[in-house]
Design a protein around this motif. Structure first.
Motif, PDB file in Angstrom:
ATOM      1  N   VAL A 127      -0.047  11.250 -19.871  1.00 20.12           N
ATOM      2  CA  VAL A 127      -0.853  10.107 -19.455  1.00 20.12           C
ATOM      3  C   VAL A 127      -2.322  10.442 -19.662  1.00 20.12           C
ATOM      4  O   VAL A 127      -2.691  11.595 -19.909  1.00 20.12           O
ATOM      5  CB  VAL A 127      -0.581   9.735 -17.978  1.00 20.12           C
ATOM      6  CG1 VAL A 127       0.839   9.212 -17.809  1.00 20.12           C
ATOM      7  CG2 VAL A 127      -0.823  10.923 -17.059  1.00 20.12           C
ATOM      8  N   ASP A 128      -3.167   9.420 -19.547  1.00 19.47           N
ATOM      9  CA  ASP A 128      -4.578   9.618 -19.877  1.00 19.47           C
ATOM     10  C   ASP A 128      -5.471   9.827 -18.658  1.00 19.47           C
ATOM     11  O   ASP A 128      -6.694   9.826 -18.786  1.00 19.47           O
ATOM     12  CB  ASP A 128      -5.094   8.439 -20.707  1.00 19.47           C
ATOM     13  CG  ASP A 128      -5.029   7.104 -19.956  1.00 19.47           C
ATOM     14  OD1 ASP A 128      -4.785   7.113 -18.730  1.00 19.47           O
ATOM     15  OD2 ASP A 128      -5.217   6.047 -20.600  1.00 19.47           O
ATOM     16  N   ARG A 129      -4.863   9.987 -17.460  1.00 16.35           N
ATOM     17  CA  ARG A 129      -5.679  10.174 -16.264  1.00 16.35           C
ATOM     18  C   ARG A 129      -4.876  10.901 -15.186  1.00 16.35           C
ATOM     19  O   ARG A 129      -3.658  11.063 -15.302  1.00 16.35           O
ATOM     20  CB  ARG A 129      -6.175   8.835 -15.737  1.00 16.35           C
ATOM     21  CG  ARG A 129      -5.086   7.928 -15.185  1.00 16.35           C
ATOM     22  CD  ARG A 129      -5.552   6.496 -15.028  1.00 16.35           C
ATOM     23  NE  ARG A 129      -5.754   5.864 -16.325  1.00 16.35           N
ATOM     24  CZ  ARG A 129      -6.152   4.606 -16.485  1.00 16.35           C
ATOM     25  NH1 ARG A 129      -6.403   3.864 -15.420  1.00 16.35           N
ATOM     26  NH2 ARG A 129      -6.302   4.094 -17.682  1.00 16.35           N
ATOM     27  N   ASP A 130      -5.578  11.294 -14.127  1.00 16.38           N
ATOM     28  CA  ASP A 130      -4.916  11.971 -13.011  1.00 16.38           C
ATOM     29  C   ASP A 130      -4.055  10.993 -12.218  1.00 16.38           C
ATOM     30  O   ASP A 130      -4.443   9.846 -11.973  1.00 16.38           O
ATOM     31  CB  ASP A 130      -5.951  12.588 -12.067  1.00 16.38           C
ATOM     32  CG  ASP A 130      -6.589  13.842 -12.643  1.00 16.38           C
ATOM     33  OD1 ASP A 130      -5.953  14.485 -13.499  1.00 16.38           O
ATOM     34  OD2 ASP A 130      -7.717  14.181 -12.230  1.00 16.38           O
ATOM     35  N   VAL A 131      -2.903  11.475 -11.791  1.00 21.12           N
ATOM     36  CA  VAL A 131      -1.988  10.725 -10.925  1.00 21.12           C
ATOM     37  C   VAL A 131      -1.584  11.656  -9.790  1.00 21.12           C
ATOM     38  O   VAL A 131      -1.159  12.778 -10.037  1.00 21.12           O
ATOM     39  CB  VAL A 131      -0.740  10.262 -11.703  1.00 21.12           C
ATOM     40  CG1 VAL A 131       0.287   9.650 -10.755  1.00 21.12           C
ATOM     41  CG2 VAL A 131      -1.120   9.265 -12.791  1.00 21.12           C
ATOM     42  N   TRP A 132      -1.713  11.208  -8.521  1.00 24.57           N
ATOM     43  CA  TRP A 132      -1.360  12.114  -7.425  1.00 24.57           C
ATOM     44  C   TRP A 132      -0.332  11.534  -6.456  1.00 24.57           C
ATOM     45  O   TRP A 132      -0.096  12.082  -5.390  1.00 24.57           O
ATOM     46  CB  TRP A 132      -2.600  12.599  -6.684  1.00 24.57           C
ATOM     47  CG  TRP A 132      -3.507  11.578  -6.079  1.00 24.57           C
ATOM     48  CD1 TRP A 132      -3.494  11.138  -4.799  1.00 24.57           C
ATOM     49  CD2 TRP A 132      -4.604  10.908  -6.714  1.00 24.57           C
ATOM     50  NE1 TRP A 132      -4.491  10.230  -4.587  1.00 24.57           N
ATOM     51  CE2 TRP A 132      -5.199  10.070  -5.742  1.00 24.57           C
ATOM     52  CE3 TRP A 132      -5.148  10.925  -8.005  1.00 24.57           C
ATOM     53  CZ2 TRP A 132      -6.299   9.266  -6.027  1.00 24.57           C
ATOM     54  CZ3 TRP A 132      -6.235  10.123  -8.278  1.00 24.57           C
ATOM     55  CH2 TRP A 132      -6.799   9.307  -7.309  1.00 24.57           C
ATOM     56  N   ASN A 174      -1.743  -4.931   6.286  1.00 26.42           N
ATOM     57  CA  ASN A 174      -0.782  -3.865   6.011  1.00 26.42           C
ATOM     58  C   ASN A 174      -1.441  -2.782   5.175  1.00 26.42           C
ATOM     59  O   ASN A 174      -2.090  -3.086   4.161  1.00 26.42           O
ATOM     60  CB  ASN A 174       0.413  -4.404   5.215  1.00 26.42           C
ATOM     61  CG  ASN A 174       1.375  -5.190   6.073  1.00 26.42           C
ATOM     62  OD1 ASN A 174       1.880  -4.688   7.067  1.00 26.42           O
ATOM     63  ND2 ASN A 174       1.635  -6.428   5.689  1.00 26.42           N
ATOM     64  N   PHE A 175      -1.251  -1.531   5.583  1.00 29.09           N
ATOM     65  CA  PHE A 175      -1.691  -0.389   4.783  1.00 29.09           C
ATOM     66  C   PHE A 175      -0.451   0.456   4.490  1.00 29.09           C
ATOM     67  O   PHE A 175      -0.143   1.403   5.212  1.00 29.09           O
ATOM     68  CB  PHE A 175      -2.734   0.431   5.535  1.00 29.09           C
ATOM     69  CG  PHE A 175      -3.998  -0.308   5.871  1.00 29.09           C
ATOM     70  CD1 PHE A 175      -5.102  -0.230   5.039  1.00 29.09           C
ATOM     71  CD2 PHE A 175      -4.084  -1.085   7.017  1.00 29.09           C
ATOM     72  CE1 PHE A 175      -6.277  -0.912   5.348  1.00 29.09           C
ATOM     73  CE2 PHE A 175      -5.248  -1.766   7.342  1.00 29.09           C
ATOM     74  CZ  PHE A 175      -6.349  -1.681   6.498  1.00 29.09           C
ATOM     75  N   HIS A 176       0.285   0.096   3.441  1.00 27.47           N
ATOM     76  CA  HIS A 176       1.503   0.812   3.081  1.00 27.47           C
ATOM     77  C   HIS A 176       1.155   1.974   2.144  1.00 27.47           C
ATOM     78  O   HIS A 176       0.451   1.787   1.159  1.00 27.47           O
ATOM     79  CB  HIS A 176       2.495  -0.123   2.395  1.00 27.47           C
ATOM     80  CG  HIS A 176       3.019  -1.211   3.287  1.00 27.47           C
ATOM     81  ND1 HIS A 176       3.665  -0.952   4.468  1.00 27.47           N
ATOM     82  CD2 HIS A 176       2.987  -2.560   3.170  1.00 27.47           C
ATOM     83  CE1 HIS A 176       4.017  -2.091   5.038  1.00 27.47           C
ATOM     84  NE2 HIS A 176       3.610  -3.079   4.273  1.00 27.47           N
ATOM     85  N   TYR A 177       1.658   3.166   2.476  1.00 24.98           N
ATOM     86  CA  TYR A 177       1.325   4.375   1.714  1.00 24.98           C
ATOM     87  C   TYR A 177      -0.199   4.494   1.618  1.00 24.98           C
ATOM     88  O   TYR A 177      -0.772   4.650   0.541  1.00 24.98           O
ATOM     89  CB  TYR A 177       1.967   4.344   0.328  1.00 24.98           C
ATOM     90  CG  TYR A 177       3.473   4.238   0.378  1.00 24.98           C
ATOM     91  CD1 TYR A 177       4.248   5.372   0.550  1.00 24.98           C
ATOM     92  CD2 TYR A 177       4.112   3.003   0.282  1.00 24.98           C
ATOM     93  CE1 TYR A 177       5.632   5.279   0.618  1.00 24.98           C
ATOM     94  CE2 TYR A 177       5.492   2.903   0.350  1.00 24.98           C
ATOM     95  CZ  TYR A 177       6.246   4.040   0.524  1.00 24.98           C
ATOM     96  OH  TYR A 177       7.615   3.951   0.598  1.00 24.98           O
ATOM     97  N   ALA A 178      -0.830   4.431   2.780  1.00 27.54           N
ATOM     98  CA  ALA A 178      -2.280   4.265   2.836  1.00 27.54           C
ATOM     99  C   ALA A 178      -3.039   5.432   2.220  1.00 27.54           C
ATOM    100  O   ALA A 178      -4.080   5.236   1.601  1.00 27.54           O
ATOM    101  CB  ALA A 178      -2.713   4.066   4.288  1.00 27.54           C
ATOM    102  N   SER A 179      -2.552   6.649   2.403  1.00 26.89           N
ATOM    103  CA  SER A 179      -3.291   7.790   1.864  1.00 26.89           C
ATOM    104  C   SER A 179      -2.315   8.867   1.424  1.00 26.89           C
ATOM    105  O   SER A 179      -1.220   8.999   1.971  1.00 26.89           O
ATOM    106  CB  SER A 179      -4.259   8.356   2.911  1.00 26.89           C
ATOM    107  OG  SER A 179      -3.570   8.771   4.066  1.00 26.89           O
ATOM    108  N   ALA A 180      -2.725   9.630   0.426  1.00 28.14           N
ATOM    109  CA  ALA A 180      -1.896  10.715  -0.098  1.00 28.14           C
ATOM    110  C   ALA A 180      -2.792  11.866  -0.523  1.00 28.14           C
ATOM    111  O   ALA A 180      -3.896  11.664  -1.044  1.00 28.14           O
ATOM    112  CB  ALA A 180      -1.057  10.238  -1.282  1.00 28.14           C
ATOM    113  N   SER A 181      -2.307  13.073  -0.318  1.00 31.95           N
ATOM    114  CA  SER A 181      -3.053  14.267  -0.684  1.00 31.95           C
ATOM    115  C   SER A 181      -3.214  14.372  -2.200  1.00 31.95           C
ATOM    116  O   SER A 181      -2.383  13.890  -2.972  1.00 31.95           O
ATOM    117  CB  SER A 181      -2.308  15.500  -0.164  1.00 31.95           C
ATOM    118  OG  SER A 181      -2.817  16.677  -0.738  1.00 31.95           O
ATOM    119  N   LYS A 182      -4.277  15.043  -2.609  1.00 31.11           N
ATOM    120  CA  LYS A 182      -4.490  15.331  -4.029  1.00 31.11           C
ATOM    121  C   LYS A 182      -3.994  16.727  -4.402  1.00 31.11           C
ATOM    122  O   LYS A 182      -4.412  17.293  -5.413  1.00 31.11           O
ATOM    123  CB  LYS A 182      -5.968  15.166  -4.382  1.00 31.11           C
ATOM    124  CG  LYS A 182      -6.430  13.712  -4.337  1.00 31.11           C
ATOM    125  CD  LYS A 182      -7.868  13.555  -4.804  1.00 31.11           C
ATOM    126  CE  LYS A 182      -8.278  12.087  -4.800  1.00 31.11           C
ATOM    127  NZ  LYS A 182      -9.683  11.893  -5.231  1.00 31.11           N
TER     128      LYS A 182
END
Length: 739
Positions: A138-143, A328-336
């Motif tokens: 892919v052409d960018r970061d995905v976390w 609604n904040f579903h899957y609101a935050s995820a670690s990098k």
């Protein structure tokens, strides 16, 4: 006029029942906002079919703008931005917004999506790497990665899964042996998870290390040999290898950990997404590529209503009189961590204000599935009301504040009528500065860290703190409510109040310090003493000599943690099992169905005295012990309320109590309720106020006692009236036995 766009990713997300509930509430709210606008020129419309056209002063309903960012850069004070249905992918950074409303068009669903289709960012097709692993550049970061709307687990050891719930439990963590582990060097305990026999080498992996009790860090594994349970790691700031602080950990960040279908791995250097599959993947993959959809600063008098966030969230720094409702904040935050980052604070849902009275309101919102903390509030006199928090803080690292899933910083904040469950941190709710926690329902918390409490009131928060009308339960290693001080107690707090709470299947209520008030609580089936009013004078700490303990009911009320002893301070009209030699639950109507009223004729009825600090009346008037009165017409039920009546007591398919009472949790925003009852399910389901099943209108009461009943199964339904709308309730069954 406008077609509702159908976006493939939108078909997979936001399918929870709570979303339907919130959308209906949002509809009611936004209608009021739109209708309150005095002129059509105050409205700025946004649509996925629109166009950000400079020739337009504002986006009209016929010629809307395309993006919210464009509209916010043009909206005038006292204007409202109305967003039409669709999925939006924006990263808005907006400063200095004043007197503006951002609302969803009535009856439509707006989603701010932090993901993009892998297909749209891929350079080439899927490549087969091994018999069970494929990759795609892919052409960018995905976390964070989703397949057909379901989150995949970042490849790890030990394995854990979202689908079976092991991510949200202690089952997903390995354990280091405290006797042979020190800061920088750990020996894995093979009786829990055997690293030596796993066939893995974890050198250079990212270590998620709960090595500080209530403090968890991410560090790099610096040394590990094949077939060994010993490994070395970059040191953490605080290492606590005590028996009561288990050294839990798991590791990520290596391709060799990818060995299950619901896992993925990202090579941040080469920009490859790896998935576990035995044939070329045909599913719809979407990757998280942003942290915030809306990033505000210096907002004043702004209302945001009805928005949904997926794999992204919102924050606002130094924002006053900010109202967020029905969101609604579903899957609101995820670690990098998938990008190889460590020791980096996660991007969280966070709101701050510098004013003495912030005016911040977070109402009827849903925050779920967060890798780290769910919510940070840094404000004074904020209100967090009727919100739902679940599947939060499951890695408990990269936190603003260690060991707290919801953190309140500031004085006078009110956390009211919220539900928290499946939370990983040591403490579900805590803060710095005094706060009020009332009518909250908290359970199944603290699985990833030791120590802590469901409601944890630390020393700076105790003076003026009020903890009342809460249920805290089913977190066996956590206190339900805790007024804390360190060990040894070199300092302690004073002047807090704990009253009318119920705590069970936990570690009870723990009170340290001085001059606290502990009234009308119920605690049973807990580890150790159910209510502990600790005397730390032998350790040169607070002795609770000025603490008042009255009208409480518990299996054990003691001045010590694990054995019966005298309660320090003023202790009167309390009921405990060792004194009366009678089970607490036998004195309650039906504790298993959360009917905690004392049964008629029990030793709890009229055995207490009214308390001046609570009633404002003269003390000494007889009252029932514990948090509920036997003859109550309004039975308080904590937690987030739905738009319809919920939480039936007795539970659905349960049995009547001896007084044939029906109890329910009222609908959020309801002005009255209509009750239907009868022996035929279809009759109750279809009845209206003209039918014999109709039992009456209830304005404030939520308890209805029936006359003599035959021994059979009955059905009942409660409708909630909100404004001019009737929200029909579910049909519940209840059996009458033992006539």
């Amino acid at each position: 006029m406008f077609k509702n766009p159908i976006v493939k990713h939108g078909d997979f997300i936001l399918q929870w029942e709570t979303t339907v509930v919130i959308v209906l509430l949002m509809l009611l709210f936004t209608e009021k906002v739109v209708n309150a606008s005095t002129a059509d020129t105050d409205l700025y419309f946004v649509s996925v079919d629109g166009k950000d056209d400079r020739s337009l002063k504002r986006g009209s309903e016929n010629k809307p703008f395309r993006t919210l960012e464009y509209a916010l850069n043009r909206v005038e004070p006292k204007g409202a931005v109305v967003i039409r249905a669709g999925v939006y992918h924006e990263q808005i950074r907006r400063k200095n917004l004043t007197d503006v409303s951002i609302i969803t068009y009535p009856g439509e669903r707006v989603i701010f999506d932090g993901t993009v289709a892998v297909e749209s960012i891929a350079n080439g097709d899927w490549e087969k790497v091994t018999e069970s692993v494929f990759r795609r550049k892919v052409d960018r970061d995905v976390w964070q990665l989703f397949v057909d709307g379901k989150q995949l687990v970042n490849a790890r050891w030990p394995n854990a899964s979202f689908s079976d719930g092991s991510v949200f439990s202690a089952k997903g963590w390995a354990l280091a042996d405290p006797e042979y582990s020190v800061n920088g060097s750990a020996l894995n305990d093979p009786e829990v998870m055997d690293l030596a026999k796993s066939g893995l080498n974890i050198e250079n992996a990212i270590l998620i290390a709960n090595f500080g009790g209530w403090e968890t860090w991410t560090r790099r594994v610096t040394e590990h040999q094949d077939g060994s349970n010993h490994f070395k790691f970059d040191k953490v700031p605080h290492f606590k290898n005590k028996p009561w602080n288990p050294l839990n950990y798991f590791v990520e960040g290596k391709l060799q950990f990818l060995d299950k279908k619901d896992e993925w791995f990202f090579d941040a250097k080469e920009k490859f997404i790896y998935v576990f599959a035995t044939e070329v993947p045909k599913e719809n993959y979407f990757g998280k590529v942003q942290s915030y959809a809306i990033d505000g600063e210096n907002w004043r008098n702004v209302t945001v209503a009805g928005l949904n966030f997926f794999a992204t969230t919102m924050k606002c720094e130094r924002c006053d009189n900010l109202v967020l409702t029905d969101m609604n904040f579903h899957y609101a935050s995820a670690s990098k961590r998938p990008l190889g980052l460590q020791s980096t604070v996660a991007d969280l849902t966070r709101f701050t204000s510098s004013k003495k009275s912030s005016g911040l309101i977070l109402s009827n919102c849903n925050i779920n599935n967060t890798d780290s903390q769910a919510l940070i509030i840094e404000a004074n006199r904020a209100l967090i009301e009727n919100c739902l928090f679940y599947n939060i803080d499951y890695a408990v690292s990269e936190s603003y504040v260690h060991g707290e899933s919801v953190h309140l910083k500031g004085d006078g904040n009110v956390f009211k009528s919220n539900t928290i469950y499946s939370a990983g941190a040591s403490s579900a709710l805590s803060g710095s500065g005094w706060f009020v926690a009332e009518l909250n329902h908290i359970y199944n918390t603290g699985f990833a860290q030791s120590d802590g409490a469901m409601i944890h009131v630390r020393i700076p928060s105790q003076t003026g703190a009020i903890v009342r009308y809460n249920w805290c339960h089913d977190s066996p290693d956590k206190y339900g409510i805790r007024f804390d001080s360190p060990i040894p107690p070199t300092r302690w707090g004073h002047g807090g109040t704990i009253h009318h709470n119920v705590v069970w299947n936990a570690k009870g209520i723990n009170v340290k310090g001085e001059r606290h008030k502990v009234f009308h609580n119920l605690a049973f089936d807990n580890q150790g003493s159910d209510i502990r009013i600790l005397d730390d004078t032998k350790l040169n700490g607070g002795g609770n000599k000025g603490t008042k303990t009255q009208n409480n009911v518990a299996d054990s009320i003691s001045g010590e943690r694990n054995r019966q002893s005298l309660v320090p301070g003023i202790s009167v009209t309390n009921y405990s099992h060792p004194i009366f030699d009678q089970s607490i639950k036998d004195q309650l109507t039906n504790a298993d169905d959360q009917d905690f009223r004392p049964i008629r004729g029990s030793k709890l009825v009229s055995a207490g005295q009214s308390i001046l600090e609570l009633s404002g009346n003269s003390s000494g008037i007889p009252v029932d012990l514990g948090p509920y009165q036997n003859d109550v017409a309004r039975y308080w039920i904590p937690g987030r309320r739905l738009i319809k009546a919920s939480m039936p007591i007795p539970r659905d398919t349960g049995s009547f109590a001896p007084d044939n009472a029906l109890i329910w949790q009222t609908g959020f925003g309801a002005i009255e309720h209509h009750l239907y009852f009868g022996p035929d399910r279809a009759g109750v389901k279809n009845a209206d106020k003209t039918n014999q099943e109709f039992q009456g209108i209830f304005l404030r009461e939520n308890v209805y006692r029936l006359e003599k009943l035959q021994e059979k199964v009955y059905f009942w339904r409660v409708d909630a009236v909100i404004g001019d709308r009737v929200v029909k309730g579910d049909v519940w069954s209840v059996e009458k036995t033992g006539v």
